[in-house]
Design a protein around this motif. Structure first.
Motif, short mmCIF file in Angstrom:
data_model
loop_
_atom_site.label_atom_id
_atom_site.label_comp_id
_atom_site.label_asym_id
_atom_site.label_seq_id
_atom_site.Cartn_x
_atom_site.Cartn_y
_atom_site.Cartn_z
N UNK A 69 0.82 -1.21 0.00
CA UNK A 69 0.00 0.00 0.00
C UNK A 69 0.85 1.25 0.00
N UNK A 70 0.19 2.38 0.15
CA UNK A 70 0.86 3.67 0.13
C UNK A 70 1.23 4.09 1.55
N UNK A 71 2.49 4.46 1.72
CA UNK A 71 2.98 4.94 3.00
C UNK A 71 3.76 6.22 2.75
N UNK A 72 3.32 7.33 3.33
CA UNK A 72 4.04 8.59 3.16
C UNK A 72 5.39 8.50 3.86
N UNK A 73 6.46 9.05 3.25
CA UNK A 73 7.77 9.01 3.89
C UNK A 73 7.73 9.56 5.32
N UNK A 74 8.19 8.76 6.27
CA UNK A 74 8.21 9.17 7.67
C UNK A 74 6.87 9.04 8.37
N UNK A 105 8.14 2.54 13.01
CA UNK A 105 8.30 3.23 11.73
C UNK A 105 7.77 2.31 10.64
N UNK A 106 7.01 2.88 9.71
CA UNK A 106 6.35 2.12 8.66
C UNK A 106 6.97 2.48 7.32
N UNK A 107 7.07 1.49 6.43
CA UNK A 107 7.55 1.73 5.08
C UNK A 107 6.82 0.80 4.12
N UNK A 108 6.69 1.24 2.89
CA UNK A 108 6.16 0.35 1.85
C UNK A 108 7.01 -0.91 1.78
N UNK A 109 6.37 -2.06 1.60
CA UNK A 109 7.09 -3.33 1.68
C UNK A 109 8.17 -3.50 0.62
N UNK A 158 9.93 12.39 -4.89
CA UNK A 158 9.29 13.57 -4.30
C UNK A 158 8.06 13.22 -3.48
N UNK A 159 7.31 12.20 -3.88
CA UNK A 159 6.06 11.84 -3.19
C UNK A 159 6.04 10.37 -2.76
N UNK A 304 14.95 0.11 8.87
CA UNK A 304 14.18 1.36 8.85
C UNK A 304 13.75 1.74 10.26
N UNK A 305 13.32 0.77 11.05
CA UNK A 305 12.99 1.05 12.44
C UNK A 305 14.19 1.54 13.22
N UNK A 306 15.36 0.95 12.97
CA UNK A 306 16.58 1.37 13.65
C UNK A 306 16.97 2.78 13.29
N UNK A 307 16.62 3.23 12.08
CA UNK A 307 16.93 4.62 11.70
C UNK A 307 16.13 5.61 12.54
#
Length: 317
Positions: A69-74, A105-109, A158-159, A304-307
């Motif tokens: 799905x869609x996950x906005x950066x941060x 922290x969430x990120x697109x898979x 950018x998005x 990503x979580x560690x960041x």
């Protein structure tokens, strides 16, 4: 320990990663359906990792989650994760009060898998990760540069939509894609599209297509050639737009291994036969495959979580 979870449509892969970046424990659970089911699966996976001897019940230092799905950066809100039955879900809010779960922290898979694949390869240079699963999408990871980019940093655009190559049409006369266009890369190379066009029951339809093609079935041979055509087109797009050193193939379809890899390399060589420019790029030498059952997506989520953890110790002015 840093916890990483890859929440997929059928299973959730979870790893506990040491500060040195080594995977200390791994568990896999079936993913429950809908927002409540996804939250319950995440909580259960974190608890299962905590019960592993190498983790010894320690509270996680950070938790990263890769989601379709869609996950906005941060951000922590997931939109349109249709394979999970999720239209909109704020995971930070849903998980915030659960015991043993801190900030997430969430990120697109696919982007998480790109970061994990980069870490697993352990080699310098830029990389595109091409995920060949139900659909087709890519993620980019670049090494450090003079401009200050950290080594192994995702490029989201950018998005946050960099790498969405699945719906680039490479043949206007090709098969109809679910997006409404004809001849999209995903219509040729997406696992769901291949299974639908094959139209025969089976647990692993894409593998069945390859087996039937080997046995001389002309319909299967056409589908197999089309899949290689779609993957090769994606490789050309990724290299010609970002000039990455390597394109790593991952996702369920890549489980075919060198049966797929050989087809794609042969297709890339054939398409370059009439172009000195394409031959100079040596595209067939710039692809690699993830090993089957690789924990790339879960590992990338943990990184990503560690960041987030690293950002929290920076001084504030």
């Amino acid at each position: 320990m840093r916890i990483g979870l890859d929440v997929g449509g059928t299973k959730t892969d979870a790893v506990a990663v040491t500060a040195a970046g080594e995977i200390a424990a791994r568990v896999r659970l079936a993913t429950a359906w809908g927002p409540e089911g996804v939250v319950r699966t995440i909580v259960d996976a974190v608890a299962a990792l905590g019960a592993e001897p190498a983790v010894a019940g320690a509270a996680p230092a950070s938790i990263g989650i890769g989601m379709p799905g869609q996950v906005a950066p941060g951000g922590t809100r997931v939109l349109h994760a249709v394979n999970l039955g999720v239209d909109e879900l704020d995971l930070a809010a849903a998980l915030g009060s659960r015991p043993g779960i801190g900030r997430v922290r969430i990120e697109n898979d696919v982007k998480a898998a790109a970061l994990g694949a980069y870490a697993l390869r352990g080699r310098p240079g830029s990389m595109a990760y091409l995920n060949l699963g139900t659909g087709v999408a890519a993620g980019f990871v670049f090494p450090s540069t003079d401009s200050g980019r950290r080594d192994g940093e995702l490029w989201r655009g950018a998005r946050g939509t960099a790498g969405e190559v699945g719906h680039i049409s490479v043949d206007p006369g090709g098969p109809l894609c679910r997006c409404g266009q004809h001849g999209c890369i995903e219509a040729f190379a997406g696992g769901a599209a291949v299974a639908e066009r094959w139209g025969r029951p089976g647990a692993l339809p894409v593998r069945d297509v390859f087996d039937a093609a080997d046995a001389g079935d002309p319909d299967a041979a056409a589908l197999r050639a089309g899949l290689a055509h779609g993957v090769a087109a994606a490789v050309r797009v990724l290299v010609l737009t970002a000039d990455v050193d390597v394109v790593v193939l991952g996702g369920g379809v890549s489980g075919l291994g060198e049966r797929l890899g050989a087809d794609v390399r042969r297709t890339l060589r054939a398409s370059a036969s009439a172009s000195a420019f394409l031959r100079s790029l040596r595209l067939d030498e710039r692809i690699d495959l993830l090993p089957p059952a690789s924990p790339a997506a879960a590992l990338g989520a943990a990184l990503i979580g560690a960041s987030l953890e690293a950002e929290e110790v920076l001084p504030r002015g």
